[in-house]
Design a protein around this motif. Structure first.
Motif, mmCIF file in Angstrom:
data_model
loop_
_atom_site.group_PDB
_atom_site.id
_atom_site.type_symbol
_atom_site.label_atom_id
_atom_site.label_comp_id
_atom_site.label_asym_id
_atom_site.label_seq_id
_atom_site.Cartn_x
_atom_site.Cartn_y
_atom_site.Cartn_z
ATOM 1 N N GLU A 34 0.836 -1.203 0.000
ATOM 2 C CA GLU A 34 0.000 0.000 0.000
ATOM 3 C C GLU A 34 0.872 1.255 0.000
ATOM 4 O O GLU A 34 0.606 2.199 -0.748
ATOM 5 C CB GLU A 34 -0.920 0.019 1.217
ATOM 6 N N SER A 37 2.228 1.811 -3.312
ATOM 7 C CA SER A 37 1.187 1.804 -4.351
ATOM 8 C C SER A 37 1.360 0.638 -5.312
ATOM 9 O O SER A 37 1.164 0.768 -6.518
ATOM 10 C CB SER A 37 1.189 3.128 -5.120
ATOM 11 N N ASP A 40 -3.568 -3.318 -5.853
ATOM 12 C CA ASP A 40 -4.898 -2.841 -6.191
ATOM 13 C C ASP A 40 -5.706 -2.674 -4.900
ATOM 14 O O ASP A 40 -5.621 -3.514 -3.994
ATOM 15 C CB ASP A 40 -5.559 -3.860 -7.135
ATOM 16 N N LEU A 41 -6.487 -1.606 -4.812
ATOM 17 C CA LEU A 41 -7.244 -1.326 -3.586
ATOM 18 C C LEU A 41 -8.221 -2.451 -3.248
ATOM 19 O O LEU A 41 -8.346 -2.842 -2.085
ATOM 20 C CB LEU A 41 -8.006 -0.004 -3.720
ATOM 21 N N GLU A 42 -8.897 -2.979 -4.238
ATOM 22 C CA GLU A 42 -9.851 -4.057 -3.989
ATOM 23 C C GLU A 42 -9.143 -5.331 -3.546
ATOM 24 O O GLU A 42 -9.609 -6.040 -2.655
ATOM 25 C CB GLU A 42 -10.700 -4.326 -5.239
ATOM 26 N N ARG A 45 -8.140 -4.820 0.041
ATOM 27 C CA ARG A 45 -9.310 -4.927 0.908
ATOM 28 C C ARG A 45 -9.701 -6.383 1.121
ATOM 29 O O ARG A 45 -9.957 -6.812 2.245
ATOM 30 C CB ARG A 45 -10.499 -4.163 0.304
ATOM 31 N N SER A 93 -8.545 -0.585 6.687
ATOM 32 C CA SER A 93 -9.705 -0.732 5.803
ATOM 33 C C SER A 93 -10.372 0.623 5.567
ATOM 34 O O SER A 93 -10.813 0.922 4.451
ATOM 35 C CB SER A 93 -10.714 -1.717 6.401
ATOM 36 N N TYR A 95 -8.792 3.415 5.588
ATOM 37 C CA TYR A 95 -7.852 4.065 4.659
ATOM 38 C C TYR A 95 -8.196 3.707 3.217
ATOM 39 O O TYR A 95 -8.265 4.580 2.348
ATOM 40 C CB TYR A 95 -6.413 3.642 4.998
ATOM 41 N N LEU A 96 -8.434 2.420 2.970
ATOM 42 C CA LEU A 96 -8.736 1.979 1.609
ATOM 43 C C LEU A 96 -10.040 2.584 1.097
ATOM 44 O O LEU A 96 -10.141 2.976 -0.069
ATOM 45 C CB LEU A 96 -8.804 0.447 1.556
ATOM 46 N N LEU A 99 -9.401 6.266 0.341
ATOM 47 C CA LEU A 99 -8.590 6.373 -0.875
ATOM 48 C C LEU A 99 -9.441 6.109 -2.106
ATOM 49 O O LEU A 99 -9.322 6.809 -3.115
ATOM 50 C CB LEU A 99 -7.417 5.394 -0.803
ATOM 51 N N LYS A 100 -10.305 5.119 -2.022
ATOM 52 C CA LYS A 100 -11.201 4.797 -3.138
ATOM 53 C C LYS A 100 -12.136 5.962 -3.440
ATOM 54 O O LYS A 100 -12.464 6.226 -4.590
ATOM 55 C CB LYS A 100 -12.005 3.540 -2.798
#
Length: 139
Positions: A34, A37, A40-42, A45, A93, A95-96, A99-100
């Motif tokens: 994270e 970067s 992937d965000l998904e 998660r 979580s 944070y994600l 960010l999304k």
């Protein structure tokens, strides 16, 4: 019903810490990805959700132990430490999600807070691991 012996309890504690240590390595890998970067965000998660479920199982299995009364404080210390790790996952979580949603500044604050909680967990975890090793006789 009889409780556990101190040795049985310490073995269960060591096993709990070992299982948690495996999850800690996975969490640190995700957090590092994270930060860089590189995930992937998904995907992050989903991985964190799977880890959270495994940690919940570890927590409840350990919570249901019936240690000797002189070991009850130690059990509570381990449970409190596991809660800190769970909090770190929840904050990450959040944070994600931020960010999304494109809220970069609040997201960055959540990431820092989750890393701080993770470091607190690591400090406490290391201390508890040493304590178990100290009291559990080696073969």
């Amino acid at each position: 019903m009889f409780g556990m012996t101190k040795k049985q309890f310490l073995k269960k504690s060591k096993n709990c810490l070992k299982e948690t240590g495996i999850e800690l390595l996975l969490i640190r890998e995700i957090f590092n990805q994270e930060i860089n970067s590189a995930i992937d965000l998904e995907e992050a998660r989903q991985k964190l959700e799977n880890i959270r479920k495994r940690l919940e199982d570890i927590f409840f299995q350990y919570e249901h132990l019936n240690p000797p009364s002189k070991c009850k404080t130690f059990q509570l210390n381990i449970l409190n430490t596991l809660i800190i790790l769970q909090e770190s996952l929840v904050i990450n979580s959040e944070y994600l999600i931020l960010l999304k949603d494109g809220l970069n500044e609040p997201a960055h604050e959540k990431l820092e807070k989750s890393i701080d909680k993770l470091e607190k967990f690591r400090y406490d975890f290391k201390k508890l691991s040493r304590e178990v090793d100290l009291y559990l006789p080696q073969r």
